[in-house]
Design a protein around this motif. Structure first.
Motif, short mmCIF file in Angstrom:
data_model
loop_
_atom_site.label_atom_id
_atom_site.label_comp_id
_atom_site.label_asym_id
_atom_site.label_seq_id
_atom_site.Cartn_x
_atom_site.Cartn_y
_atom_site.Cartn_z
N VAL A 148 -10.16 4.57 3.06
CA VAL A 148 -9.87 4.78 1.55
C VAL A 148 -9.60 6.28 1.47
CG1 VAL A 148 -10.98 5.01 -0.64
CG2 VAL A 148 -11.57 2.89 0.72
N ILE A 149 -8.56 6.52 0.69
CA ILE A 149 -8.07 7.76 0.48
C ILE A 149 -7.94 8.12 -1.08
CG2 ILE A 149 -6.12 9.45 1.12
CD1 ILE A 149 -5.30 7.07 2.93
N VAL A 218 -6.95 -1.37 7.39
CA VAL A 218 -6.17 -1.35 6.12
C VAL A 218 -6.44 -0.15 5.45
CG1 VAL A 218 -5.73 -2.69 3.92
CG2 VAL A 218 -6.40 -3.86 5.77
N LEU A 219 -5.41 0.51 4.89
CA LEU A 219 -5.25 1.62 4.23
C LEU A 219 -5.33 1.47 2.74
CD1 LEU A 219 -2.68 4.03 6.24
CD2 LEU A 219 -5.13 3.32 6.75
N LEU A 220 -5.97 2.04 2.06
CA LEU A 220 -6.34 2.11 0.43
C LEU A 220 -6.44 3.22 -0.19
CD1 LEU A 220 -8.57 -0.30 -1.57
CD2 LEU A 220 -8.27 1.98 -2.09
N GLY A 221 -5.25 3.58 -1.03
CA GLY A 221 -5.33 4.81 -1.63
C GLY A 221 -5.00 4.82 -3.10
N ARG A 222 -5.70 5.77 -3.91
CA ARG A 222 -5.67 5.77 -5.24
C ARG A 222 -4.67 7.29 -5.66
NH1 ARG A 222 -11.08 4.58 -4.59
NH2 ARG A 222 -11.65 2.49 -5.50
N ILE A 241 -2.68 -1.04 12.15
CA ILE A 241 -2.70 -0.88 10.46
C ILE A 241 -2.06 -1.92 10.03
CG2 ILE A 241 -1.67 0.33 8.83
CD1 ILE A 241 -1.69 2.83 10.55
N LYS A 242 -2.74 -3.14 9.48
CA LYS A 242 -2.37 -4.40 8.99
C LYS A 242 -1.85 -4.46 7.67
CE LYS A 242 -3.40 -6.39 12.90
NZ LYS A 242 -2.11 -6.92 13.74
N ALA A 243 -2.27 -3.63 6.77
CA ALA A 243 -1.69 -3.56 5.27
C ALA A 243 -2.12 -2.33 4.70
CB ALA A 243 -2.52 -4.90 4.63
N VAL A 244 -1.61 -2.35 3.75
CA VAL A 244 -1.94 -0.99 2.53
C VAL A 244 -1.99 -1.57 1.33
CG1 VAL A 244 0.71 -0.45 2.31
CG2 VAL A 244 -0.97 1.43 1.94
N VAL A 245 -3.00 -0.71 0.50
CA VAL A 245 -3.22 -1.04 -0.77
C VAL A 245 -2.88 0.28 -1.91
CG1 VAL A 245 -4.80 -1.73 -2.65
CG2 VAL A 245 -4.91 -2.80 -0.31
#
Length: 370
Positions: A148-149, A218-222, A241-245
């Motif tokens: 989470v970023i 999985v990368l997730l950023g706001r 790295i399978k996906a990004v949100v």
């Protein structure tokens, strides 16, 4: 007269559920109006019912109050409609075990318990120490990890931001690593992307002790963090790295600089200049290298995009453009569009936007980490 005045105020506030906020403080108010709607609906109902004892301005007050009530309730109606679309597109109309949106959750809150975390230093240099907070999955065994970023216009914020989703994902069987990164204006792009690389390296090196499946990150950023997450996901050549949100992130820095946000809300050009080291005219190559949309190709990872149409900090068009580019390259993608929501709508994980985005994230993770 007092009743009419209060209903007029509620009506003016209710307009934030359909129109973009014109100033910074009204943007913050818009989050309250749309994601905590019951705080405004109940007083409006009380004032409407009190009209039977009001002699002056009774009819005019009632008309204003009814209009305010309808607008205040509109995010709830739109959330139900969006929830049906969500189920249709993510689950092929199969009834889910958990409803994407539940009105009772607005009142009683969710049952997610706070998950404790461990803090680690993942990078240390002469002038900066970077840490991450690791929320262990409540399910035993080797589990996927969501990195989470945080947001904050690349110059503020930290990994304490919006921890409720971290706990929720841990309860759903995912490890969560919420990272800090180098902040502008002292540190410029692409340093934060390199920080993501370092965080992934640390997590891999300690994967045995932390029970991480290194083939399922999985990368997730706001917001600003979403720009970092997208750029990292599309440029780091890491099969793990399978996906990004992407929560309301700026996907096209070149286009975004050409159409800045309302300066009464945010001086977006100044924010970008601090992060990229100059105006677009001064450092055009860096704006291009920092635009995730320009790196989308047929090998890009699956992407979940979540954005509110009333976003006044990061234009909704960023996500529309990214979604179109991903579709053109036949990338597995889903775009959760929230018609009433503004920037930072997920501040309340139990609000209409918070519930739907949490459902979308967990459904997406299930698909890409299966």
């Amino acid at each position: 007269m007092v009743r009419l005045l209060l209903l007029v105020i509620l009506f003016l506030l209710s307009l934030l559920s359909i129109f973009p906020a014109p100033t910074y403080h009204l943007w913050l108010t818009a989050i309250l109006v749309t994601e905590y709607p019951l705080l405004f609906i109940f007083p409006c109902l009380v004032l409407l019912l009190s009209g039977r004892w009001s002699a002056k301005y009774q009819i005019s007050g009632t008309i204003v109050g009814v209009l305010a009530l309808l607008l205040l309730a509109s995010p709830l109606l739109k959330a139900y409609i969006t929830a049906k679309t969500l189920v249709s597109e993510l689950h092929n109309n199969q009834p889910p075990e958990i409803s994407p949106f539940n009105l009772s959750t607005l009142i009683r809150r969710s049952n997610t318990k706070e998950v404790s975390y461990k803090e680690f230093t993942y990078s240390k240099t002469d002038d900066k120490t970077l840490s991450l907070k690791f929320f262990s999955s409540l399910e035993k065994g080797i589990r996927p990890c969501v990195v989470v970023i945080h947001g904050g216009s690349w110059k503020s914020g930290d990994n304490n931001q919006l921890p409720e989703l971290n706990s929720y994902l841990a309860s759903e069987g995912y490890h969560v690593a919420a990272i800090n990164y180098h902040l502008a204006p002292k540190y410029k792009s692409p340093i934060p992307v390199n920080d993501v690389k370092e965080a992934l390296k640390f997590l891999k090196e300690h994967s045995t002790g932390l029970a991480i499946d290194t083939s399922r990150f999985v990368l997730l950023g706001r917001s600003a963090g979403a720009q970092i997450a997208l750029l990292a996901a599309y440029t780091i050549k890491d099969p793990g790295i399978k996906a990004v949100v992407d929560f309301y992130g700026p996907a096209d820095m070149v286009w975004g600089y050409s159409l800045p946000a309302n300066p009464l809300v945010l001086n977006s050009r100044k924010v970008m200049e601090d992060y990229l080291g100059g105006t677009f005219q001064q450092v055009p190559a860096l704006y291009q290298k920092s635009s995730p949309i320009l790196f989308v190709n047929e090998r890009s990872v699956p992407t979940l995009i979540i954005h509110g149409k009333n976003d006044v900090l990061v234009a909704y068009e960023h996500s529309q453009r990214l979604y179109k580019k991903l579709q053109e390259n036949n990338i597995q993608t889903y775009f959760l569009s929230l018609p009433w929501a503004t920037h930072g709508f997920d501040f309340n994980i139990n609000g209409p936007g918070g519930q739907l985005s949490t459902y979308a994230v967990t459904s997406f993770l299930e698909k890409v980490c299966r």
